[in-house]
Scaffold this motif. Structure first.
Motif, PDB file in Angstrom:
ATOM      1  N   ALA A   1       0.847  -1.196   0.000  1.00  0.00           N
ATOM      2  CA  ALA A   1       0.000   0.000   0.000  1.00  0.00           C
ATOM      3  C   ALA A   1       0.879   1.241   0.000  1.00  0.00           C
ATOM      4  O   ALA A   1       2.027   1.207   0.458  1.00  0.00           O
ATOM      5  CB  ALA A   1      -0.929   0.004   1.216  1.00  0.00           C
ATOM      6  N   ALA A   2       0.324   2.325  -0.512  1.00  0.00           N
ATOM      7  CA  ALA A   2       1.030   3.608  -0.525  1.00  0.00           C
ATOM      8  C   ALA A   2       0.058   4.705  -0.133  1.00  0.00           C
ATOM      9  O   ALA A   2      -1.116   4.681  -0.525  1.00  0.00           O
ATOM     10  CB  ALA A   2       1.628   3.884  -1.900  1.00  0.00           C
TER      11      ALA A   2
ATOM     12  N   LEU B   1      -3.808   2.270  -3.079  1.00  0.00           N
ATOM     13  CA  LEU B   1      -3.373   3.665  -2.997  1.00  0.00           C
ATOM     14  C   LEU B   1      -4.366   4.435  -2.140  1.00  0.00           C
ATOM     15  O   LEU B   1      -5.565   4.442  -2.420  1.00  0.00           O
ATOM     16  CB  LEU B   1      -3.299   4.277  -4.396  1.00  0.00           C
ATOM     17  CG  LEU B   1      -3.017   5.787  -4.454  1.00  0.00           C
ATOM     18  CD1 LEU B   1      -1.619   6.089  -3.923  1.00  0.00           C
ATOM     19  CD2 LEU B   1      -3.178   6.316  -5.875  1.00  0.00           C
ATOM     20  N   SER B   2      -3.872   5.094  -1.094  1.00  0.00           N
ATOM     21  CA  SER B   2      -4.691   5.904  -0.202  1.00  0.00           C
ATOM     22  C   SER B   2      -4.261   7.362  -0.353  1.00  0.00           C
ATOM     23  O   SER B   2      -3.101   7.700  -0.107  1.00  0.00           O
ATOM     24  CB  SER B   2      -4.514   5.434   1.248  1.00  0.00           C
ATOM     25  OG  SER B   2      -5.173   6.289   2.147  1.00  0.00           O
ATOM     26  N   VAL B   3      -5.185   8.219  -0.777  1.00  0.00           N
ATOM     27  CA  VAL B   3      -4.856   9.621  -1.049  1.00  0.00           C
ATOM     28  C   VAL B   3      -5.562  10.527  -0.060  1.00  0.00           C
ATOM     29  O   VAL B   3      -6.796  10.535   0.015  1.00  0.00           O
ATOM     30  CB  VAL B   3      -5.248  10.015  -2.491  1.00  0.00           C
ATOM     31  CG1 VAL B   3      -4.943  11.490  -2.749  1.00  0.00           C
ATOM     32  CG2 VAL B   3      -4.515   9.144  -3.514  1.00  0.00           C
ATOM     33  N   VAL B   4      -4.771  11.290   0.710  1.00  0.00           N
ATOM     34  CA  VAL B   4      -5.331  12.286   1.627  1.00  0.00           C
ATOM     35  C   VAL B   4      -4.703  13.658   1.412  1.00  0.00           C
ATOM     36  O   VAL B   4      -5.050  14.612   2.100  1.00  0.00           O
ATOM     37  CB  VAL B   4      -5.164  11.856   3.102  1.00  0.00           C
ATOM     38  CG1 VAL B   4      -6.032  10.660   3.422  1.00  0.00           C
ATOM     39  CG2 VAL B   4      -3.702  11.573   3.440  1.00  0.00           C
ATOM     40  N   GLY B   5      -3.762  13.765   0.466  1.00  0.00           N
ATOM     41  CA  GLY B   5      -3.164  15.054   0.158  1.00  0.00           C
ATOM     42  C   GLY B   5      -4.202  15.997  -0.424  1.00  0.00           C
ATOM     43  O   GLY B   5      -5.146  15.585  -1.104  1.00  0.00           O
TER      44      GLY B   5
ATOM     45  N   MET C   1      -7.936   2.158  -5.165  1.00  0.00           N
ATOM     46  CA  MET C   1      -7.650   3.496  -4.646  1.00  0.00           C
ATOM     47  C   MET C   1      -8.755   3.931  -3.696  1.00  0.00           C
ATOM     48  O   MET C   1      -9.933   3.709  -3.941  1.00  0.00           O
ATOM     49  CB  MET C   1      -7.546   4.480  -5.807  1.00  0.00           C
ATOM     50  CG  MET C   1      -7.343   5.926  -5.407  1.00  0.00           C
ATOM     51  SD  MET C   1      -7.202   6.970  -6.878  1.00  0.00           S
ATOM     52  CE  MET C   1      -7.230   8.596  -6.118  1.00  0.00           C
ATOM     53  N   LYS C   2      -8.340   4.545  -2.591  1.00  0.00           N
ATOM     54  CA  LYS C   2      -9.272   5.146  -1.640  1.00  0.00           C
ATOM     55  C   LYS C   2      -8.868   6.605  -1.472  1.00  0.00           C
ATOM     56  O   LYS C   2      -7.681   6.922  -1.317  1.00  0.00           O
ATOM     57  CB  LYS C   2      -9.221   4.438  -0.291  1.00  0.00           C
ATOM     58  CG  LYS C   2      -9.665   2.984  -0.342  1.00  0.00           C
ATOM     59  CD  LYS C   2     -11.172   2.852  -0.346  1.00  0.00           C
ATOM     60  CE  LYS C   2     -11.757   3.135   1.016  1.00  0.00           C
ATOM     61  NZ  LYS C   2     -13.222   2.869   1.070  1.00  0.00           N
ATOM     62  N   ILE C   3      -9.857   7.482  -1.490  1.00  0.00           N
ATOM     63  CA  ILE C   3      -9.565   8.906  -1.387  1.00  0.00           C
ATOM     64  C   ILE C   3     -10.707   9.595  -0.651  1.00  0.00           C
ATOM     65  O   ILE C   3     -11.849   9.146  -0.711  1.00  0.00           O
ATOM     66  CB  ILE C   3      -9.374   9.523  -2.798  1.00  0.00           C
ATOM     67  CG1 ILE C   3      -8.965  11.004  -2.709  1.00  0.00           C
ATOM     68  CG2 ILE C   3     -10.627   9.352  -3.662  1.00  0.00           C
ATOM     69  CD1 ILE C   3      -8.546  11.591  -4.047  1.00  0.00           C
ATOM     70  N   GLY C   4     -10.403  10.662   0.054  1.00  0.00           N
ATOM     71  CA  GLY C   4     -11.477  11.408   0.692  1.00  0.00           C
ATOM     72  C   GLY C   4     -11.041  12.084   1.976  1.00  0.00           C
ATOM     73  O   GLY C   4      -9.864  12.073   2.348  1.00  0.00           O
TER      74      GLY C   4
END
Length: 346
Positions: free
Chosen positions: A240-241, A264-268, A288-291
């Motif tokens: 995971a990244a 892929l986890s995006v929190v930026g 991908m997870k984002i939010g």
């Protein structure tokens, strides 16, 4: 009272403003005892979102209840409380489905009229709507420093790590050693990864990451990131990244670092639309997870802090009175004096 007021793009000043008052029966007024500047505050001042100045900035704060509306039943004057960055109502359709950050009857603190017009917490006092639903009492055993980051930094870092769905022995790359990235590193330890690789260009933050749970650090200004990640993972890539920067280059690198079936986890926080490496993600069968962070994790995290399982106080590199806000903002914005977080006391 004193408050940090955004006057326009690139302009934020400390000035005297009227104290808030109870407007609805579900409101409380908080005497702020500790507050902090967030990177997203800098993004707001820089004009990432359509601003509507003037407004009081800030969404990271804790304090003591000074006054409560007639419908507030869970809190009384004198209670020490932690507050989320968005005061959710708990009753709308989105809240009932667990999407508290998208509450239909609330808005984030300190973001101006465009985003709901709730004055922020970089101030002596702040009005908190929906108090019974969104606030939580701070255990007596915890200091203000221990409790301060439960509302935002720890919640966001935990959300980023939790979205990775890691199992014991998995590998993780965290792109960005800012406060959120460091909290993600810290929270990831709870899942038992075999490696947590932290990537940044600021050596002092990387070294702090080692103290907060990283097993390996990569200074992107000094070595090639992807070959090093492949070396550390025996050529497989990471399980995971986490992207905690908000930059197209780090999104691309994070996707490249993933192994087959990775997450892929995006929190930026990004200033706008970006080119996204969708083909690479697809070819790796990655997800991908984002939010925005799940605010309902605050209670879980406060319990973990009280139990000594999580401790975000190493993030605090500077302590100043709120009266020194303008100096603190300059240090934080320009990343001077090896700053990570500035705790401000009204």
């Amino acid at each position: 009272m004193l408050a940090a007021v955004m006057k326009g793009v690139g302009q934020v000043v400390l000035e005297e403003v009227p104290e808030p008052v109870v407007q609805k029966p579900t409101d409380v007024i908080i005497k702020v005892t500790a507050t902090a500047i967030c990177t997203s505050d800098v993004h707001i001042v820089d004009g990432y979102f359509p601003p509507s100045p003037p407004f009081i900035l800030g969404h990271e704060f804790i304090g003591v209840v000074r006054a409560a509306g007639s419908a507030v039943t869970r809190f009384k004057e004198g209670d020490r409380v932690a507050v989320p960055p968005l005061p959710f109502c708990g009753a709308c359709d989105n809240c009932r489905e667990g999407n508290l950050g998208q509450c239909m009857h609330a808005a984030p603190f300190g973001s101006g009229a465009t985003w709901g017009n709730i004055p922020g917490g970089l101030a002596d006092y702040v009005r908190v709507p929906h108090a019974d639903s969104c606030m939580m009492e701070i255990p007596a055993a915890l200091s203000d420093e221990q409790a301060l980051f439960v509302g935002d930094m720890l919640t966001t870092g935990y959300f980023a790590a939790d979205n990775c769905a890691m199992k014991p022995g998995d590998t993780l790359a965290v792109f960005g050693a800012g406060p959120v990235g460091l909290c993600a590193v810290h929270a990831a330890r709870l899942s038992g990864p075999s490696r947590v690789i932290l990537i940044d260009i600021l050596q002092n933050r990387l070294e702090l990451g080692l103290k907060m749970g990283a097993t390996d650090i990569i200074n992107a200004a000094e070595e090639d990131v992807l070959p090093k990640i492949m070396e550390l993972t025996n050529g497989r890539g990471v399980s995971a990244a986490i992207e905690a920067v908000g930059h197209p280059a780090t999104v691309g690198a994070a996707v490249q670092s993933l192994g087959a079936g990775g997450v892929l986890s995006v929190v930026g926080l990004f200033p706008g639309n970006i080119d996204f490496p969708i083909q690479t993600l697809l070819m790796k069968n990655a997800s991908m997870k984002i939010g925005l962070a799940s605010l309902d994790n605050m209670r879980r995290l406060m319990t973990l802090v009280e139990a000594g399982k999580l401790d975000a106080t190493p993030l605090i590199t500077h302590r100043m009175p709120l009266a020194d806000f303008e100096k603190a903002y300059t240090i934080f914005e320009k990343k001077e004096e090896n700053v990570v977080k500035v705790l401000l006391e009204p």
